[in-house]
Design a protein around this motif. Structure first.
Motif, PDB file in Angstrom:
ATOM      1  N   MET A   1      26.486  43.621  10.390  1.00 38.81           N
ATOM      2  CA  MET A   1      27.552  43.705   9.379  1.00 38.81           C
ATOM      3  C   MET A   1      28.434  42.472   9.461  1.00 38.81           C
ATOM      4  O   MET A   1      28.824  42.046  10.542  1.00 38.81           O
ATOM      5  CB  MET A   1      28.376  44.978   9.578  1.00 38.81           C
ATOM      6  N   ALA A   2      28.738  41.946   8.281  1.00 38.21           N
ATOM      7  CA  ALA A   2      29.529  40.719   8.176  1.00 38.21           C
ATOM      8  C   ALA A   2      30.981  40.969   8.573  1.00 38.21           C
ATOM      9  O   ALA A   2      31.445  42.115   8.609  1.00 38.21           O
ATOM     10  CB  ALA A   2      29.474  40.223   6.727  1.00 38.21           C
TER      11      ALA A   2
ATOM     12  N   GLN B   1      20.959  38.146  12.537  1.00 39.31           N
ATOM     13  CA  GLN B   1      20.532  38.446  11.174  1.00 39.31           C
ATOM     14  C   GLN B   1      20.748  37.223  10.302  1.00 39.31           C
ATOM     15  O   GLN B   1      21.866  36.685  10.235  1.00 39.31           O
ATOM     16  CB  GLN B   1      21.337  39.638  10.621  1.00 39.31           C
TER      17      GLN B   1
ATOM     18  N   TYR C   1      20.916  35.464   6.649  1.00 41.96           N
ATOM     19  CA  TYR C   1      20.914  35.366   5.195  1.00 41.96           C
ATOM     20  C   TYR C   1      20.474  33.948   4.923  1.00 41.96           C
ATOM     21  O   TYR C   1      21.218  32.997   5.192  1.00 41.96           O
ATOM     22  CB  TYR C   1      22.317  35.587   4.623  1.00 41.96           C
TER      23      TYR C   1
ATOM     24  N   LYS D   1      14.359  43.003   6.794  1.00 41.82           N
ATOM     25  CA  LYS D   1      15.299  44.103   6.509  1.00 41.82           C
ATOM     26  C   LYS D   1      15.552  44.260   5.013  1.00 41.82           C
ATOM     27  O   LYS D   1      15.807  43.276   4.313  1.00 41.82           O
ATOM     28  CB  LYS D   1      16.632  43.825   7.210  1.00 41.82           C
TER      29      LYS D   1
ATOM     30  N   HIS E   1      20.755  48.965   2.424  1.00 44.53           N
ATOM     31  CA  HIS E   1      22.025  48.276   2.652  1.00 44.53           C
ATOM     32  C   HIS E   1      23.195  49.262   2.574  1.00 44.53           C
ATOM     33  O   HIS E   1      24.294  48.927   2.149  1.00 44.53           O
ATOM     34  CB  HIS E   1      22.195  47.161   1.608  1.00 44.53           C
TER      35      HIS E   1
ATOM     36  N   ARG F   1      24.899  49.699  -0.869  1.00 42.40           N
ATOM     37  CA  ARG F   1      25.784  48.634  -1.345  1.00 42.40           C
ATOM     38  C   ARG F   1      25.093  47.717  -2.353  1.00 42.40           C
ATOM     39  O   ARG F   1      25.685  46.772  -2.851  1.00 42.40           O
ATOM     40  CB  ARG F   1      26.273  47.791  -0.152  1.00 42.40           C
TER      41      ARG F   1
ATOM     42  N   ASP G   1      17.753  52.480   8.518  1.00 38.95           N
ATOM     43  CA  ASP G   1      19.198  52.703   8.364  1.00 38.95           C
ATOM     44  C   ASP G   1      19.545  53.146   6.962  1.00 38.95           C
ATOM     45  O   ASP G   1      18.695  53.176   6.077  1.00 38.95           O
ATOM     46  CB  ASP G   1      20.039  51.494   8.809  1.00 38.95           C
TER      47      ASP G   1
ATOM     48  N   ARG H   1      24.867  59.519   9.984  1.00 42.43           N
ATOM     49  CA  ARG H   1      26.200  59.901  10.476  1.00 42.43           C
ATOM     50  C   ARG H   1      26.138  60.973  11.551  1.00 42.43           C
ATOM     51  O   ARG H   1      27.164  61.359  12.101  1.00 42.43           O
ATOM     52  CB  ARG H   1      27.065  60.449   9.303  1.00 42.43           C
TER      53      ARG H   1
ATOM     54  N   VAL I   1      22.911  52.112  12.727  1.00 49.25           N
ATOM     55  CA  VAL I   1      24.080  52.699  12.088  1.00 49.25           C
ATOM     56  C   VAL I   1      25.048  51.584  11.719  1.00 49.25           C
ATOM     57  O   VAL I   1      25.202  50.611  12.465  1.00 49.25           O
ATOM     58  CB  VAL I   1      24.683  53.805  12.987  1.00 49.25           C
TER      59      VAL I   1
HETATM   60  C1  FNR Z   1      26.631  45.499   5.746  1.00 47.14           C
HETATM   61  N1  FNR Z   1      25.260  45.288   5.776  1.00 47.14           N
HETATM   62  C2  FNR Z   1      24.774  44.032   6.071  1.00 47.14           C
HETATM   63  N2  FNR Z   1      23.439  43.835   6.220  1.00 47.14           N
HETATM   64  C3  FNR Z   1      22.952  42.626   6.570  1.00 47.14           C
HETATM   65  O1  FNR Z   1      21.754  42.478   6.721  1.00 47.14           O
HETATM   66  N3  FNR Z   1      23.816  41.580   6.768  1.00 47.14           N
HETATM   67  C4  FNR Z   1      25.164  41.689   6.614  1.00 47.14           C
HETATM   68  O2  FNR Z   1      25.915  40.740   6.808  1.00 47.14           O
HETATM   69  C5  FNR Z   1      25.669  42.950   6.218  1.00 47.14           C
HETATM   70  N4  FNR Z   1      27.011  43.133   6.051  1.00 47.14           N
HETATM   71  C6  FNR Z   1      27.505  44.399   5.878  1.00 47.14           C
HETATM   72  C7  FNR Z   1      28.881  44.586   5.874  1.00 47.14           C
HETATM   73  C8  FNR Z   1      29.397  45.864   5.781  1.00 47.14           C
HETATM   74  C9  FNR Z   1      30.878  46.060   5.812  1.00 47.14           C
HETATM   75  C10 FNR Z   1      28.528  46.965   5.661  1.00 47.14           C
HETATM   76  C11 FNR Z   1      29.066  48.375   5.584  1.00 47.14           C
HETATM   77  C12 FNR Z   1      27.168  46.779   5.642  1.00 47.14           C
HETATM   78  C13 FNR Z   1      24.318  46.437   5.683  1.00 47.14           C
HETATM   79  C14 FNR Z   1      24.090  47.072   7.046  1.00 47.14           C
HETATM   80  O3  FNR Z   1      23.321  46.251   7.891  1.00 47.14           O
HETATM   81  C15 FNR Z   1      23.350  48.410   6.950  1.00 47.14           C
HETATM   82  O4  FNR Z   1      22.159  48.226   6.226  1.00 47.14           O
HETATM   83  C16 FNR Z   1      24.168  49.525   6.307  1.00 47.14           C
HETATM   84  O5  FNR Z   1      25.533  49.446   6.673  1.00 47.14           O
HETATM   85  C17 FNR Z   1      23.611  50.871   6.754  1.00 47.14           C
HETATM   86  O6  FNR Z   1      24.233  51.895   6.111  1.00 47.14           O
HETATM   87  P1  FNR Z   1      25.419  52.792   6.742  1.00 47.14           P
HETATM   88  O7  FNR Z   1      25.026  53.161   8.142  1.00 47.14           O
HETATM   89  O8  FNR Z   1      26.664  51.962   6.689  1.00 47.14           O
HETATM   90  O9  FNR Z   1      25.461  53.942   5.805  1.00 47.14           O
END
Ligand code: FNR
Length: 400
Positions: free
Chosen positions: A116-117, A166, A168, A269, A293, A296, A324, A328, A346
């Protein structure tokens, strides 16, 4: 390899986002809380975080795309499958074993953290605290390209514990190579290549809140600095600008490119269809990560858990499967493992734990899932993770 000037990359990708990190870090009031959390269930954490967190930051972390149907469905879909209670199994709770391994890495739990970023939004120590928390949990920390800390900073606190990086991908190969090389040299055990975000989903909280990242993206800044262009000044760029220079036209050949540049296993992913799973495995993926994601991205897509069994069938154990989106509960971890996942990640709850308790809060979130998982294993008659994977789940139609 053609070198693209860092300034061009920085300015285009992030607009004016990248500088004055220190000044904005001081200005931005991230949590400094530290300590274990008393958790009844992970759903409770969201409201606790909401009460204290900057509105824009909370919206960015919590939110999903469009009507957030996919995000809600990710969690709701677990209710459509049942774990059959099993009795007289001769098991004691203390004998329940949740240790496992992934890509040869031994783990104390089948739960890892999703990349997560911008974790500095949740806590002053950002990814450093999350990495420490995941190490304490005996699990894997994953650093996003858009982390607020560098790969080197994370490696330094990981203290030999496994972490993944990870990626991008950028259209700028100089950035890709620079970053993958650092990941390898810093000791990352694998690269997660995220391919489900060629553009950002339509996230309305961010638009309503006019959300701007208040903190710098450390790995992009480092690239800018080392390529001698310095960082540009100004506050945060909009999310759309960040995606602007990110690679959009992914092809399976990118997998070999990342493997070659990093010399590490590559986990692809963002897989949601059996066809794509097959394509990326054929192209050399070392593992696949089933994810939407966290709802999202494509709001009209199916729940991630609903597509898992068909993907697992197609994969047919050729490579390991990470799962993922929407997890929860310990029961969700159980059901994902029983549906073909080898390991479960998670997302948001980890950031909520980070916000409420720093490294220890992150560990508390993982321990909560572990506790619930053990109870579900005990009541579902599965003594270890292999037994969970072999457990049959039931649907309403099975029970007619
Ligand atoms: C993400 N996710 C994500 N995935 C990724 O590959 N690189 C990233 O930078 C991010 N950034 C990111 C920021 C935030 C705030 C969230 C909530 C999510 C997606 C993340 O890896 C993952 O796939 C999801 O968060 C999984 O779902 P749940 O557990 O949040 O429901």
């Amino acid at each position: 390899m053609k070198k693209v000037k860092a300034g061009l990359f920085t300015a285009t990708v992030l607009g004016l986002a990248m500088t004055l990190t220190t000044a904005y870090a001081a200005e931005y009031k991230a949590s400094i809380k530290e300590g274990p959390l008393k958790i009844v269930n992970l759903n409770d954490l969201e409201s606790q975080v909401k009460a204290n967190m900057d509105k824009g930051a909370f919206g960015y972390i919590r939110g999903g795309a469009e009507d957030e149907k996919n995000m809600r469905d990710n969690t709701a879909s677990f209710d459509r499958k049942y774990i059959m209670p099993r009795v007289m199994q001769g098991i004691e709770l203390k004998d329940i074993n949740i240790t496992t391994s992934f890509l040869g890495i031994p783990l104390d739990t089948p739960v890892i953290q999703a990349p997560m970023a911008a974790q500095g939004l949740a806590h002053r120590d950002g990814e450093i605290a999350t990495a420490k928390g995941m190490a304490k949990a005996g699990s894997i920390f994953t650093l996003s390209t858009y982390g607020n800390k560098t790969i080197e900073e994370v490696a330094a606190v990981s203290d030999g514990h496994p972490f993944f990086f990870q990626l991008y991908m950028s259209k700028n190969d100089a950035f890709n190579e620079f970053t993958l090389k650092r990941a390898k040299e810093s000791g990352a055990k694998a690269i997660i290549l995220t391919v489900d975000s060629p553009v950002g989903g339509w996230r309305e909280d961010d638009l309503r809140n006019n959300f701007q990242f208040p903190l710098g993206f450390a790995n992009l800044e480092l690239f800018a600095k080392q390529n001698n262009d310095g960082a540009k000044t100004g506050k945060g760029a909009g999310i759309s600008e960040i995606y602007a220079q990110a690679k959009q036209a992914f092809t399976p050949s990118d997998i070999q490119y990342v493997k070659k540049m990093s010399g590490l296993p590559v986990i692809v992913k963002g897989i949601q269809s059996p066809e794509d799973a097959d394509r990326v495995i054929e192209a050399g993926a070392d593992a696949i990560w089933v994810s939407n994601h966290g709802g999202r991205q494509l709001d009209s897509g199916p729940a991630s858990f609903d597509v898992l069994p068909a993907i697992a069938k197609t994969v047919n154990k050729r490579v390991p499967v990470v799962f993922d989106s929407g997890v929860r509960r310990g029961s969700h971890v159980f059901k994902a493992l029983a549906s073909g996942a080898d390991i479960v990640a998670v997302g948001r709850p980890v950031l909520y734990g980070l916000n409420l308790g720093g490294a220890q809060g992150v560990n508390s979130v993982i321990q909560q899932l572990n506790k619930e998982l053990r109870i579900n294993m005990m009541l579902g008659g599965a003594k270890d993770i292999n037994a969970v994977k072999q457990t049959r789940l039931y649907t309403d139609s099975d029970l007619q």
